[in-house]
Scaffold this motif. Structure first.
Motif, PDB file in Angstrom:
ATOM      1  N   VAL A 191      25.476  74.346 -35.849  1.00 37.68           N
ATOM      2  CA  VAL A 191      25.725  75.379 -34.849  1.00 37.68           C
ATOM      3  C   VAL A 191      25.160  74.897 -33.521  1.00 37.68           C
ATOM      4  CG1 VAL A 191      25.306  77.768 -34.154  1.00 37.68           C
ATOM      5  CG2 VAL A 191      25.605  77.213 -36.580  1.00 37.68           C
ATOM      6  N   MET A 192      26.006  74.838 -32.494  1.00 37.43           N
ATOM      7  CA  MET A 192      25.534  74.328 -31.208  1.00 37.43           C
ATOM      8  C   MET A 192      26.282  74.955 -30.035  1.00 37.43           C
ATOM      9  SD  MET A 192      27.014  70.432 -31.699  1.00 37.43           S
ATOM     10  CE  MET A 192      26.220  69.827 -30.208  1.00 37.43           C
ATOM     11  N   ALA A 193      25.543  75.166 -28.958  1.00 39.60           N
ATOM     12  CA  ALA A 193      26.154  75.650 -27.723  1.00 39.60           C
ATOM     13  C   ALA A 193      26.912  74.513 -27.066  1.00 39.60           C
ATOM     14  CB  ALA A 193      25.080  76.179 -26.780  1.00 39.60           C
ATOM     15  N   THR A 194      28.037  74.837 -26.425  1.00 43.07           N
ATOM     16  CA  THR A 194      28.820  73.827 -25.736  1.00 43.07           C
ATOM     17  C   THR A 194      29.016  74.234 -24.283  1.00 43.07           C
ATOM     18  OG1 THR A 194      30.966  72.699 -25.629  1.00 43.07           O
ATOM     19  CG2 THR A 194      30.953  74.903 -26.600  1.00 43.07           C
ATOM     20  N   GLU A 195      28.598  73.334 -23.387  1.00 46.97           N
ATOM     21  CA  GLU A 195      28.740  73.580 -21.951  1.00 46.97           C
ATOM     22  C   GLU A 195      29.935  72.855 -21.372  1.00 46.97           C
ATOM     23  OE1 GLU A 195      24.954  73.835 -19.658  1.00 46.97           O
ATOM     24  OE2 GLU A 195      24.084  72.955 -21.470  1.00 46.97           O
ATOM     25  N   GLY A 196      30.707  72.178 -22.230  1.00 47.31           N
ATOM     26  CA  GLY A 196      31.870  71.467 -21.723  1.00 47.31           C
ATOM     27  C   GLY A 196      31.468  70.199 -20.999  1.00 47.31           C
ATOM     28  N   HIS A 197      32.288  69.762 -20.055  1.00 49.85           N
ATOM     29  CA  HIS A 197      32.049  68.522 -19.323  1.00 49.85           C
ATOM     30  C   HIS A 197      31.201  68.808 -18.093  1.00 49.85           C
ATOM     31  CE1 HIS A 197      36.050  66.938 -21.177  1.00 49.85           C
ATOM     32  NE2 HIS A 197      35.050  66.950 -22.034  1.00 49.85           N
ATOM     33  N   THR A 198      29.955  68.321 -18.099  1.00 56.59           N
ATOM     34  CA  THR A 198      29.039  68.564 -16.994  1.00 56.59           C
ATOM     35  C   THR A 198      28.763  67.309 -16.189  1.00 56.59           C
ATOM     36  OG1 THR A 198      27.134  68.200 -18.449  1.00 56.59           O
ATOM     37  CG2 THR A 198      27.942  70.471 -18.230  1.00 56.59           C
ATOM     38  N   SER A 199      29.380  66.178 -16.551  1.00 58.58           N
ATOM     39  CA  SER A 199      29.173  64.923 -15.817  1.00 58.58           C
ATOM     40  C   SER A 199      30.397  64.041 -16.006  1.00 58.58           C
ATOM     41  CB  SER A 199      27.922  64.195 -16.330  1.00 58.58           C
ATOM     42  OG  SER A 199      28.135  63.734 -17.658  1.00 58.58           O
ATOM     43  N   TRP A 200      30.475  62.970 -15.204  1.00 60.64           N
ATOM     44  CA  TRP A 200      31.578  62.023 -15.368  1.00 60.64           C
ATOM     45  C   TRP A 200      31.503  61.336 -16.723  1.00 60.64           C
ATOM     46  CZ3 TRP A 200      35.861  62.160 -12.921  1.00 60.64           C
ATOM     47  CH2 TRP A 200      35.910  62.613 -11.589  1.00 60.64           C
ATOM     48  N   ALA A 201      30.304  61.134 -17.242  1.00 59.96           N
ATOM     49  CA  ALA A 201      30.167  60.547 -18.577  1.00 59.96           C
ATOM     50  C   ALA A 201      30.795  61.447 -19.635  1.00 59.96           C
ATOM     51  CB  ALA A 201      28.693  60.301 -18.893  1.00 59.96           C
ATOM     52  N   ASP A 202      30.627  62.765 -19.460  1.00 62.30           N
ATOM     53  CA  ASP A 202      31.245  63.706 -20.402  1.00 62.30           C
ATOM     54  C   ASP A 202      32.759  63.629 -20.328  1.00 62.30           C
ATOM     55  OD1 ASP A 202      28.798  64.573 -21.207  1.00 62.30           O
ATOM     56  OD2 ASP A 202      28.830  66.447 -20.068  1.00 62.30           O
ATOM     57  N   VAL A 203      33.287  63.517 -19.113  1.00 66.22           N
ATOM     58  CA  VAL A 203      34.736  63.428 -18.945  1.00 66.22           C
ATOM     59  C   VAL A 203      35.276  62.185 -19.646  1.00 66.22           C
ATOM     60  CG1 VAL A 203      36.608  63.167 -17.272  1.00 66.22           C
ATOM     61  CG2 VAL A 203      34.708  64.720 -16.781  1.00 66.22           C
ATOM     62  N   TRP A 204      34.537  61.081 -19.547  1.00 68.95           N
ATOM     63  CA  TRP A 204      34.994  59.822 -20.122  1.00 68.95           C
ATOM     64  C   TRP A 204      34.776  59.783 -21.637  1.00 68.95           C
ATOM     65  CZ3 TRP A 204      38.092  56.089 -18.658  1.00 68.95           C
ATOM     66  CH2 TRP A 204      38.082  54.884 -19.352  1.00 68.95           C
ATOM     67  N   HIS A 205      33.585  60.162 -22.083  1.00 66.76           N
ATOM     68  CA  HIS A 205      33.233  60.026 -23.492  1.00 66.76           C
ATOM     69  C   HIS A 205      33.393  61.329 -24.284  1.00 66.76           C
ATOM     70  CE1 HIS A 205      31.656  56.011 -22.827  1.00 66.76           C
ATOM     71  NE2 HIS A 205      30.921  56.470 -21.844  1.00 66.76           N
ATOM     72  N   GLY A 206      33.524  62.449 -23.581  1.00 71.01           N
ATOM     73  CA  GLY A 206      33.544  63.747 -24.254  1.00 71.01           C
ATOM     74  C   GLY A 206      32.173  64.385 -24.189  1.00 71.01           C
ATOM     75  N   SER A 207      32.140  65.707 -24.231  1.00 68.94           N
ATOM     76  CA  SER A 207      30.866  66.415 -24.209  1.00 68.94           C
ATOM     77  C   SER A 207      30.090  66.136 -25.493  1.00 68.94           C
ATOM     78  CB  SER A 207      31.112  67.922 -24.068  1.00 68.94           C
ATOM     79  OG  SER A 207      31.681  68.428 -25.257  1.00 68.94           O
ATOM     80  N   THR A 208      28.846  66.579 -25.516  1.00 67.34           N
ATOM     81  CA  THR A 208      28.028  66.402 -26.722  1.00 67.34           C
ATOM     82  C   THR A 208      28.716  67.008 -27.932  1.00 67.34           C
ATOM     83  OG1 THR A 208      25.981  66.403 -25.434  1.00 67.34           O
ATOM     84  CG2 THR A 208      25.803  66.927 -27.779  1.00 67.34           C
ATOM     85  N   THR A 209      29.241  68.220 -27.777  1.00 66.43           N
ATOM     86  CA  THR A 209      29.914  68.885 -28.896  1.00 66.43           C
ATOM     87  C   THR A 209      31.124  68.088 -29.352  1.00 66.43           C
ATOM     88  OG1 THR A 209      29.210  71.042 -28.066  1.00 66.43           O
ATOM     89  CG2 THR A 209      31.017  71.022 -29.656  1.00 66.43           C
ATOM     90  N   GLU A 210      31.935  67.599 -28.424  1.00 63.29           N
ATOM     91  CA  GLU A 210      33.119  66.827 -28.797  1.00 63.29           C
ATOM     92  C   GLU A 210      32.736  65.555 -29.543  1.00 63.29           C
ATOM     93  OE1 GLU A 210      36.513  67.763 -25.473  1.00 63.29           O
ATOM     94  OE2 GLU A 210      34.839  66.491 -24.866  1.00 63.29           O
ATOM     95  N   GLN A 211      31.694  64.883 -29.066  1.00 61.45           N
ATOM     96  CA  GLN A 211      31.266  63.648 -29.720  1.00 61.45           C
ATOM     97  C   GLN A 211      30.737  63.918 -31.131  1.00 61.45           C
ATOM     98  OE1 GLN A 211      29.172  60.676 -27.115  1.00 61.45           O
ATOM     99  NE2 GLN A 211      29.263  62.330 -25.609  1.00 61.45           N
TER     100      GLN A 211
END
Length: 284
Positions: free
Chosen positions: A249-269
């Protein structure tokens, strides 16, 4: 910056399960049926496809045979027998060029307590739920979303519908998001009538103090905590491999940085590699 967090509530008595009719979606369908059944709620089976025929429902996963397999209904029971169990099923088939956007619009118009989606390890997709749209469904609908790997049993048995939710992993970065996740685990564990449950809080940070939260207080439930440093995704997956939880169970903030856009958010990964269902709680 203020945030809005959406944990699990049973306000609407409504579970939505988008389906692409593939065998990969069977575990997610099974979890959606079980959750809706326990909550005595409405279950919407939703198929969005650019070439959908609104009057063709033959391909939809079938609820009554599943309930019969679980010993809850006799074979070939009429629809009324399903409703006597407190489960109200609606099937919707609609044509739309963007499935994720259509699902978000549907949930906005018909609020749900949870969306249940099939996920594919490594890419977190089903046939039409690509990585770029899977998490926007959770965030755009602003609804807790349960992702169930299509190649895993999950915490609902296919054979008889028995529940196996005994260990939950809760990765936490902040006290507010961790508390919403803990409260959600409390409500979900209560709904599933978990007599014994181990909740493991993981805090990944350079700080020496983990988020202070109020853990669920139930006889037979225990609370453990681990603090780690380094890469967040690696730490979550490493502890998941060690603990083999039944749910993350985890909160997801979506893409908060360019790294998230490229690699995916923590939740997506985490979704791409998790071996168990992941319940994403949107933060906006």
């Amino acid at each position: 910056m203020s945030t809005t967090l959406q944990g699990l509530h049973l306000t609407h008595r409504h579970v939505v399960h988008p389906t692409d009719f593939s065998p990969w979606g069977e575990p997610a369908f099974r979890h959606a049926v079980k959750l809706a059944l326990l909550a005595r709620s409405h279950l919407t089976l939703l198929h969005i496809d650019p070439d959908a025929t609104a009057t063709d429902f033959a391909d939809f996963p079938r609820v009554r045979p599943l309930l019969a397999r679980w010993g809850l209904l006799p074979e070939d029971s009429p629809t009324e027998r399903v409703q006597e169990l407190g489960l109200y099923v609606q099937k919707i088939r609609a044509a739309a060029p963007q499935p994720a956007q259509a699902i978000v619009h549907h949930v906005a118009a018909h609020p749900a307590d949870m969306v249940v989606l099939a996920s594919h390890r490594r890419e977190a997709i089903s046939r039409w739920l690509r990585r770029s749209v899977a998490e926007p469904i959770a965030r755009g609908a602003h609804t807790p979303t349960l992702f169930v790997p299509g190649d895993q049993e999950g915490f609902v048995s296919a054979a008889d519908g028995a529940l196996r939710l005994r260990r939950v992993l809760l990765p936490a970065a902040r006290a507010d998001t961790a508390q919403v996740a803990a409260d959600t685990i409390d409500r979900l564990g209560t709904l599933l009538a978990c007599e014994r449950l181990v909740i493991h809080l993981l805090h990944v940070d350079d700080l020496h103090v983990s988020p202070a939260i109020r853990p669920p207080d139930h006889p037979g439930w225990t609370w453990e905590a681990t603090r780690s440093r380094g890469d967040v995704v690696e730490a979550i997956l490493a502890l998941s491999t060690e603990l083999q939880p039944d749910l993350i169970v985890m909160a997801t903030e979506g893409h908060t940085s360019w790294a998230d856009v490229w690699h995916g958010s923590t939740t997506e990964q985490v979704l791409r590699q998790a071996l168990c269902p992941v319940l994403a709680l949107p933060v906006s």
